[in-house]
Write a protein that holds these residues in place. Structure first.
Motif, PDB file in Angstrom:
ATOM      1  N   PHE A 178     -26.280   0.271  10.779  1.00  0.00           N
ATOM      2  CA  PHE A 178     -26.554   1.274  11.522  1.00  0.00           C
ATOM      3  C   PHE A 178     -27.403   0.684  12.954  1.00  0.00           C
ATOM      4  CE2 PHE A 178     -25.204   4.513   8.920  1.00  0.00           C
ATOM      5  CZ  PHE A 178     -25.462   3.984   7.587  1.00  0.00           C
ATOM      6  N   ILE A 191     -26.556   2.476  16.129  1.00  0.00           N
ATOM      7  CA  ILE A 191     -26.750   3.866  16.318  1.00  0.00           C
ATOM      8  C   ILE A 191     -28.107   4.210  17.142  1.00  0.00           C
ATOM      9  CG2 ILE A 191     -27.084   6.193  15.205  1.00  0.00           C
ATOM     10  CD1 ILE A 191     -25.692   5.026  12.780  1.00  0.00           C
ATOM     11  N   ASN A 214     -23.736   9.555  14.848  1.00  0.00           N
ATOM     12  CA  ASN A 214     -23.663   9.109  16.359  1.00  0.00           C
ATOM     13  C   ASN A 214     -25.066   9.118  17.089  1.00  0.00           C
ATOM     14  OD1 ASN A 214     -21.025  11.263  15.917  1.00  0.00           O
ATOM     15  ND2 ASN A 214     -20.475   9.328  16.875  1.00  0.00           N
TER      16      ASN A 214
END
Lengths: 185, 168
Positions: free
Chosen positions: A87, A90, A61
């Motif tokens: 990603f 993120i 997270n």
């Protein structure tokens, strides 16, 4: 309730790794700590084949990385993460013991969520966590709004939802986080 | 009569060990205060202490132990690098940056200040300044280490603050 936040922390300093791990655990986060950008990419599965082809991508997270590391710097790691289709969403936070404005600007321009001066404190981590959790809540609301729209296109949303900012607006908490951080610097 | 004197001696021993513990804790508190007053430690040390709890009562001591291990390696590294001719200021600066970072992370105020000074000499390419500053930094490090070793020893003896003496 929602599952724990999983934070990936990257730092070449053993002392700092232990401290950040403790800060995150105290804040009820699941923590994975690695010692380099290379290891971080390995952990995320970005070191070899296209991660989007993998079925078992790791769920993270938040990524917190030191800036000055031998080999791959935190800035380089940030760029690699933002280049990844899997990603790039993120949030990545850069940590540095040096208050260099050009460095801070460069990182923020590259998409870093925040830039923290070391030593990182418990209140820094709490503030970050709140920000991430709010983001998750907004994400959840977005999804449930979409569902409501698909169920009944005729009823106006305003009957059930209070007005919220559009997803494309920068979130106010992000702006205040950044300006608060810059002001602090 | 017999049970009376038994109770008397029991409560006297309760009293004296409570007083011992209170005295030890005062000693630890005053030592900590002087470490701050004399500038050995800064706010970061307090931040670390706030991360301790029942499950992790010795967190600060554990971190400081890691710091010693790390520091020995870095100091040794610096010593070797300072022997080279000509001096590699970039390398010296890189190593000292690491040492400054970990010193900062445990709240080692004076050591951190010496590291900063050393790095200034590196930027200026001042070899003599570097050597002098390095010697001073080692002194500060040794002094801090000695004080912290005493402090943690006292703190362990005094026992965790939450554990009051429990009468049987």
């Amino acid at each position: 309730m929602a599952s724990q936040l999983h934070v990936l922390a990257v730092d070449d300093s053993l002392v700092d790794r232990k401290v950040i791990e403790r800060l995150l655990k105290i804040s009820s986060c699941k923590v994975t700590v690695v010692e380099s950008g290379t290891r971080a990419l390995q952990y995320l599965g970005l070191d070899g084949d296209d991660a989007s082809l993998r079925f078992d991508t790791v769920k993270v997270n938040l990524i917190m990385t030191d800036y000055s590391m031998p080999g791959m710097t935190g800035y380089e790691l940030l760029k690699k993460i933002k280049e990844s289709s899997v990603f790039r969403e993120i949030p990545v936070v850069i940590m540095s013991s040096e208050n260099v404005l050009t460095r801070i600007d460069r990182c923020l321009e590259e998409g870093a969520e925040d830039f923290l001066l070391k030593p990182v404190t418990l209140s820094d981590v709490r503030r970050l966590k709140d920000f991430i959790v709010k983001g998750k809540v907004k994400e959840g609301e977005k999804i449930s709004r979409k569902r409501m729209r698909s169920i009944d296109c005729s009823s106006p949303l305003s009957a059930t939802c209070s007005p919220k900012s559009l997803p494309c607006d920068p979130s106010p908490s992000l702006l205040s986080t950044l300006s608060a951080k810059k002001a602090r610097l | 009569m017999h049970s009376n004197s038994f109770h008397c001696s029991l409560s006297l021993s309760l009293y004296s060990s409570t007083m011992d513990r209170a005295h030890s804790r005062r000693h630890v508190a005053s030592m900590k205060q002087s470490l701050f007053d004399q500038g050995y430690l800064d706010e970061q040390f307090i931040q670390l202490e706030e991360l301790q709890d029942e499950a992790n009562p010795n967190f600060v001591e554990e971190i400081v132990t890691l710091y010693y291990r790390d520091s020995s390696r870095l100091i040794s590294n610096l010593e070797n690098t300072l022997e080279r001719k000509p001096l590699d200021f970039n390398k010296l600066d890189t190593i000292m940056h690491q040492f400054k970072g970990s010193s900062s992370s445990i709240g080692a105020k004076k050591v951190k200040a010496e590291c900063t000074l050393f790095r200034e000499y590196c930027s200026a390419g001042n070899a003599e300044g570097c050597r002098r500053s390095f010697q001073q930094m080692k002194k500060e490090y040794a002094a801090l280490r000695k004080k912290l070793e005493t402090y943690f020893h006292l703190a362990r003896q005094a026992g965790p603050l939450e554990t009051a003496f429990r009468p049987k």
